[in-house]
Enzyme design. Structure first.
Site, PDB file in Angstrom:
ATOM      1  CG  PHE A  40      10.045 -22.615   4.154  1.00 15.10           C
ATOM      2  CD1 PHE A  40       9.322 -22.470   2.981  1.00 15.10           C
ATOM      3  CD2 PHE A  40      11.417 -22.793   4.077  1.00 15.10           C
ATOM      4  CE1 PHE A  40       9.957 -22.478   1.752  1.00 15.10           C
ATOM      5  CE2 PHE A  40      12.055 -22.810   2.840  1.00 15.10           C
ATOM      6  CZ  PHE A  40      11.326 -22.652   1.682  1.00 15.10           C
ATOM      7  NE  ARG A  41      11.583 -23.280  10.343  1.00 16.17           N
ATOM      8  CZ  ARG A  41      12.334 -23.002   9.286  1.00 16.17           C
ATOM      9  NH1 ARG A  41      12.019 -21.996   8.494  1.00 16.17           N
ATOM     10  NH2 ARG A  41      13.397 -23.727   9.012  1.00 16.17           N
ATOM     11  CD  GLN A 107      15.957 -15.817   7.279  1.00 15.26           C
ATOM     12  OE1 GLN A 107      15.116 -15.204   7.913  1.00 15.26           O
ATOM     13  NE2 GLN A 107      16.263 -17.058   7.547  1.00 15.26           N
ATOM     14  CG  HIS A 127      18.711 -18.173   2.252  1.00 12.21           C
ATOM     15  ND1 HIS A 127      17.692 -18.294   3.163  1.00 12.21           N
ATOM     16  CD2 HIS A 127      19.858 -18.361   2.946  1.00 12.21           C
ATOM     17  CE1 HIS A 127      18.205 -18.530   4.378  1.00 12.21           C
ATOM     18  NE2 HIS A 127      19.516 -18.571   4.266  1.00 12.21           N
ATOM     19  CB  CYS A 138      29.178 -23.171 -18.933  1.00 13.03           C
ATOM     20  SG  CYS A 138      27.604 -22.311 -19.154  1.00 13.03           S
ATOM     21  CG  ASN A 226       7.951 -13.059  13.148  1.00 16.42           C
ATOM     22  OD1 ASN A 226       7.937 -13.023  11.910  1.00 16.42           O
ATOM     23  ND2 ASN A 226       7.996 -14.192  13.818  1.00 16.42           N
TER      24      ASN A 226
END
Ligand code: NAD
Ligand code: ZN
Length: 261
Positions: A40-41, A107, A127, A138, A226
């Site tokens: 995402f970032r 995540q 998530h 239902c 990271n």
């Protein structure tokens, strides 16, 4: 990162893993970018192409326009069963096979840890999982494979085969609660761990990012793999700023060497 530096850091990480009794691995979108799923970032990530405000549960529930848009975006991007695990997922699965892994807390919604061989009951998905679609009326849960062909044939907003109710990918949208039981159990295991490895997360999405904090506060060692800096770097025994695949392959090779495998 120079190979020499990577090798030294991987060796320190391997020492910690060999010495640990309860290892928990925590992963974010960064572990899957090498499988072709954008995070995402990062530059080029999903937030450069889409507006996060379009991904709220309220909009999804209340507006057919929003549902149409979300299904379209999902179909183009994350809704895939084609992505394959990369070297980092495989390294984590090897830790499991060597008896060195308590569990993975993730995540991610891409199912790639399971595809790499970590059993379902050892993967705590904070998530949700993109491989399933849920009926909000239902409660029936469908494998993505039951619904995807309809999207591929041009259906814009698929409905429930059982009750014609509203379908939603079984993932946590903005404004939605995380699954309570999963969060509880993940938190318990983070606190009980003696070593906690973060791979590919900026550690800014809460409550997921509480997990490494729980672990460290309870006395666990911390390893961070990271590409960019995280708010927890100064609490880590080892920080490896390299691609997850390369870094985790080196770490697990070190573990194998030390265990004589
Ligand atoms: P993020 O996008 O905030 O951060 C990803 C981190 O990974 C960044 O710090 C980046 O520097 C790092 N990174 C990128 N590629 C890397 C690589 N090859 N090796 C090592 N590090 C790498 O992701 P996040 O913190 O996980 O949070 C975003 C949320 O979006 C998650 O909660 C998740 O639910 C969801 N998401 C999931 C997927 C997926 O399932 N694969 C993909 C995108 C987003
Ligand atoms: Zn239904």
């Amino acid at each position: 990162m120079e190979n020499r530096d990577l090798n030294a850091l991987a060796a320190r990480a391997a020492d910690l893993i060999v010495g640990s009794q309860k290892l928990v691995v925590f992963t974010g979108a960064g572990i899957s970018t090498e499988s072709g799923i954008p995070d995402f970032r990062s530059p080029g990530g999903i937030w450069e192409r889409f507006d996060p405000d379009d991904f709220t549960i309220d909009k999804f529930r209340s507006s057919p326009d929003s549902r149409r848009k979300q299904w379209r975006i999902l179909k183009e991007g994350l809704l895939t069963d084609k992505a394959a695990p990369n070297a980092a997922h495989i390294a984590v699965a090897e830790l499991y096979r060597m008896g060195k892994l308590d569990c993975v807390i993730t995540q991610n919604i891409d199912n790639l840890h399971q595809k790499a061989g970590v059993p379902d009951d050892r993967v705590f998905e904070l998530h949700g999982n993109m491989q399933f679609v849920l009926c909000l009326d239902c409660g029936r849960r469908y494998p993505l494979g039951d619904i995807k062909p309809r999207l591929d044939r041009g259906e814009e907003i698929p409905d429930c085969l059982e009750c014609r109710g509203m379908l939603k990918p079984d993932i946590v949208m903005f404004g939605e609660q995380l699954p309570y039981d999963v969060l509880q159990e993940a938190g318990r295991r983070a606190m009980a761990s003696d070593l906690f490895i973060v791979i590919g997360s900026t550690l800014v999405v809460y409550p997921a990012a509480f997990m490494p904090l729980y672990a460290v506060e309870a006395g666990a060692g911390l390893i961070i793999v990271n590409l960019s800096a995280t708010p927890m770097d100064d609490r880590a025994a080892v920080v490896i700023r390299a691609k997850a695949g390369e870094a985790m392959s080196a770490v697990v090779a070190g573990v194998k060497e030390r265990l004589g495998r």
